[in-house]
Structures are given as structure tokens and as C-alpha cells.
Design a protein around this motif. Structure first.
Motif, PDB file in Angstrom:
ATOM      1  N   HIS A   1       0.846  -1.192   0.000  1.00 50.16           N
ATOM      2  CA  HIS A   1       0.000   0.000   0.000  1.00 50.16           C
ATOM      3  C   HIS A   1       0.887   1.250   0.000  1.00 50.16           C
ATOM      4  O   HIS A   1       1.805   1.358   0.816  1.00 50.16           O
ATOM      5  N   SER A   2       0.599   2.185  -0.867  1.00 47.72           N
ATOM      6  CA  SER A   2       1.344   3.442  -0.868  1.00 47.72           C
ATOM      7  C   SER A   2       0.765   4.363   0.213  1.00 47.72           C
ATOM      8  O   SER A   2      -0.399   4.213   0.608  1.00 47.72           O
ATOM      9  N   PRO A   3       1.552   5.315   0.716  1.00 39.34           N
ATOM     10  CA  PRO A   3       1.007   6.275   1.684  1.00 39.34           C
ATOM     11  C   PRO A   3      -0.219   7.006   1.150  1.00 39.34           C
ATOM     12  O   PRO A   3      -1.172   7.275   1.903  1.00 39.34           O
ATOM     13  N   GLU A   4      -0.210   7.307  -0.146  1.00 38.35           N
ATOM     14  CA  GLU A   4      -1.352   8.016  -0.748  1.00 38.35           C
ATOM     15  C   GLU A   4      -2.610   7.151  -0.728  1.00 38.35           C
ATOM     16  O   GLU A   4      -3.713   7.641  -0.438  1.00 38.35           O
ATOM     17  N   THR A   5      -2.449   5.860  -1.016  1.00 35.34           N
ATOM     18  CA  THR A   5      -3.595   4.952  -1.000  1.00 35.34           C
ATOM     19  C   THR A   5      -4.155   4.812   0.400  1.00 35.34           C
ATOM     20  O   THR A   5      -5.385   4.817   0.601  1.00 35.34           O
TER      21      THR A   5
END
Length: 401
Positions: free
Chosen positions: A379-383
Motif C-alpha cells: 500500500h502506498s502512503p497516498e492509497t
């Protein structure tokens, strides 16, 4: 209505009761890979429901290993392990896991559930005693029942209560088994493995740990809760899964060579189930290589865990710690309370673009229904920030926040 339908009419009545209570569900169908953002039922959603902790289920090296093994050895194994279905790949995987876990031997089962249920029921009988944490996994509970041993349930993570129960029967004949989850799958808290191992030693009991959600998550390179607590040599039976952080399929049991040899002869799921197709052990072997060669995956997993947990707490969600254990791992439950409300929350989240499953009674106790979120290394921080926004906005609409 036919005779058969009349005979099974009571099932329809129970399903109708679930619908009336708002807890009936239908299966969501995944249309592509098990990824942080994927498609269920044709809808793009952020995925916070998967056990694919390290993203290995769709790692190119696992896929390549599975394809090559299928081409070389075929699509299936053709038999149970004890007849003609033990392939070289199966033995290589067992040897690899044993070395990884720092034990003498290992046996791979068709699933983690089969590993727990098959082991407990094989090694104990009606004259024996089992001391089990009250929140242990259903597979442990079923294995205990199948063994016909006398079951003593101790309060969750209450080492003193476990010792008290052991003391009550220490002079009675029969073997004693202490068993705990390494990580509890509904609350995400870590079992007191080291302390329980000490109690087991004092009373001459067998010590068993289910590390399904700890393997690949805790310990050096994901070696699990035994490594996390520096309890090597103090746990007699280690159970794990190959279908969560490892990214493939199956379960395993680690321990002494005699334990594994005995399970080869007496564990019923092992004896009566066809062995894994070649693609499974091949992909698992690739996964263990990645665990040791790509430590940054675990580092990302824990960064995401700490960050998302802090975000949920600051938003005002009940993430445990009052009448519910506090999560210590990537399993991050949002406690809702009533089952119908949790199910409604989950459906609304999906409509808003977030896949997060409601866990309701009887999987958890009455009044402790929750949305179980699980973050992964991928998971990306943005997601995760977008997921938090969806959770917060939806919870406010439903008056959960």
C-alpha cells in the motif's frame, strides 16, 4: 417444494433470520490480482481485506516459479502424500521451512486449518488435557474437540490463569498441551508466547503456537513469534500458513523429527488429502528466498502499520484497548459493536470504493463486531490516506463517528 427441500428447510429459515438481522452476505468476486487497488464485482476498490501482507501473491518470482514447475511437473500431483503424491518439490519445501524456522523437521499440510486441526487431534486423546486461549483460532478449537481431550480455556493472554488451570490438574494422568495463537487474527494482538512457554516448562506440558498471522510479519525476516520472543527450543510445535504472508497456499507444522514422522503416520488431513500441485511448493520456495533477500518488504509493512494505526486513532475510531485487545500488528480492527451495523458499514465502504470486511458474531463475541482492516507492504502512503478518508466520511454518514 421437493422432499429434499423440505428436509433442508431449516437452513432456509436460518438464512432468512440472517437476512432479517442484516448479517447475511454474498461472496465478493475478485476480477484481477490480489493487489492494494483491485477490482471486486467489476468495481475498483482499495483493498484492506487481504492477508497478502508482503505482496508475494503476485510477485513475479513466485509466478515464474509456479509456471515453470507446472510446465515441468504437471498441473497436479495425482495422489496423497503417503501413496504416490510426494514429489521432490514437497520435500524441498519441508526442508526449507525447517531450516528457516530453526527446527529439525517440517510437514506441509493442504491448509493452515488442516495443520492445526490435524495435529492436535493426532497427538492427544481423551485422557489428555488442552489449555487453550479463549480467542484461539477456530481450527485449534476444532482440533481440540476432535482429539476428545479435556479442554480448559484460559482468559485471553492471561498467563497466570493458564498456570492456575495447569496446577489444578498437575497430578492427574494424561498429557498436557498449552496452545496459543502467535498473532490473534481478529484483534491483531500478539500472544504471550515466551511467558506461556515458561509455564509449560514448569508443568511438563507440550507447548504449541499457531503462527499463521505471525509468519512473515514478526521475527527476523518473518520467522514468527517464536523468534520474536527468542523462544527457540522452548516451543514443541510450531504451526504456520503458506497462504498469507508467504503468498501461496497451505499450512505447515514444525518441530522434532519424531513429531513430524508421527504426523506423517497419524494426521488425518495429511493422510487423506491429495498433495499440493507442483506450482504450490515451487512458489513457496521462491517466497522464502524473497523473505531473506528483500527485508525492505517487512520494513514497509511496519511503516504502513504504524502510520495507518495512528491515522485511525486520531480520527476517533475505536481500534481496541478498552474491552477489546489493542492491535500490535498489521491487523487493525475498527470496533463497531452490533453485527448489523458492522455489515452495513462494510457495504457502504464498498460502495465508496473501499474493500474492508465486516467480522460479526459468531466469529467474534456479541457486541464486538468490527471492520477488520489489514495493511500490506505494497500500500502506498497516498492509497492509505485515501482509505482513511473513505473510512472517516462513511463512518460519519452512518453515525459511527
Amino acid at each position: 417444494m421437493s422432499e429434499t427441500r423440505k428436509q433442508l428447510g431449516y437452513l432456509t429459515e436460518q438464512l432468512d433470520a440472517m437476512r432479517a438481522a442484516g448479517t447475511h452476505f454474498r461472496l465478493r468476486v475478485l476480477d484481477d490480482q490480489q493487489a492494494p487497488i483491485c477490482h471486486y464485482d467489476g468495481k475498483e476498490v482499495i483493498n484492506l481485506a487481504s492477508n497478502n501482507y508482503l505482496g508475494l501473491a503476485n510477485h513475479p518470482k513466485l509466478i515464474e516459479a509456479a509456471v515453470e514447475a507446472t510446465k515441468k511437473f504437471g498441473a497436479g500431483s495425482g495422489a496423497v502424500r503417503t501413496i504416490a503424491g510426494t514429489m521432490r518439490l514437497h520435500m524441498q519445501l519441508e526442508e526449507r521451512i525447517a531450516a528457516f524456522k530453526n527446527v529439525e523437521a517440517c510437514v506441509v499440510f493442504q491448509s493452515g486449518f488442516a495443520a492445526n486441526a490435524g495435529t492436535v487431534s493426532a497427538i492427544l486423546g481423551k485422557e489428555d488435557f488442552i489449555f487453550s486461549d479463549e480467542l484461539n483460532h477456530a481450527s485449534i478449537i476444532d482440533g481440540a474437540r476432535l482429539s476428545r481431550a479435556k479442554i480448559k480455556v484460559f482468559r485471553h493472554k492471561d498467563v497466570a490463569h493458564c498456570e492456575e488451570l495447569l496446577a489444578e490438574v498437575q497430578n492427574e494422568p494424561g498429557r498436557k498441551l498449552v496452545i496459543t495463537d502467535g498473532v490473534f487474527s481478529m484483534d491483531g494482538d500478539i500472544g504471550p508466547v515466551g511467558a506461556l512457554a515458561g509455564v509449560a516448562e514448569r508443568y511438563g506440558a507440550i507447548m504449541m503456537v499457531d503462527d499463521a498471522h505471525a509468519s512473515g510479519v514478526l521475527g527476523r525476516h518473518g520467522r514468527g513469534s517464536i523468534d520474536h520472543f527468542h523462544a527457540h527450543g522452548r516451543v514443541d510445535i510450531q504451526v504456520g500458513t503458506l497462504s498469507k504472508a508467504i503468498g501461496s497456499l497451505g499450512g505447515y507444522v514444525c518441530g522434532s523429527r519424531d513429531l513430524i514422522d508421527f504426523l506423517y503416520h497419524r494426521a488425518r488431513p495429511f493422510l487423506f488429502s491429495t498433495s499440493h500441485p507442483p506450482a504450490v511448493p515451487a512458489s513457496c520456495l521462491a517466497a522464502f528466498d524473497i523473505l531473506e533477500s528483500e527485508p525492505d518488504r517487512m520494513e514497509r509493512l511496519w511503516r504502513n502499520t504504524h502510520s495507518f494505526k495512528a491515522t485511525l486513532a486520531s480520527a476517533g475510531f475505536n481500534i481496541g484497548g478498552q474491552n477489546t485487545p489493542m492491535s500490535e500488528t498489521p491487523i487493525l480492527p475498527i470496533i463497531v459493536g452490533e453485527s448489523a451495523k458492522a455489515a452495513e458499514f462494510s457495504r457502504a465502504l464498498f460502495d465508496a470504493g473501499l474493500m474492508a470486511t465486516a467480522i460479526t458474531y459468531p466469529t467474534v463475541a456479541q457486541g464486538k463486531a468490527r471492520i477488520r482492516t489489514i495493511v500490506t507492504s505494497e500500500h502506498s502512503p497516498e492509497t492509505l490516506a485515501q482509505a482513511a478518508e473513505i473510512l472517516t466520511a462513511t463512518a460519519k454518514k452512518l453515525a459511527i463517528l
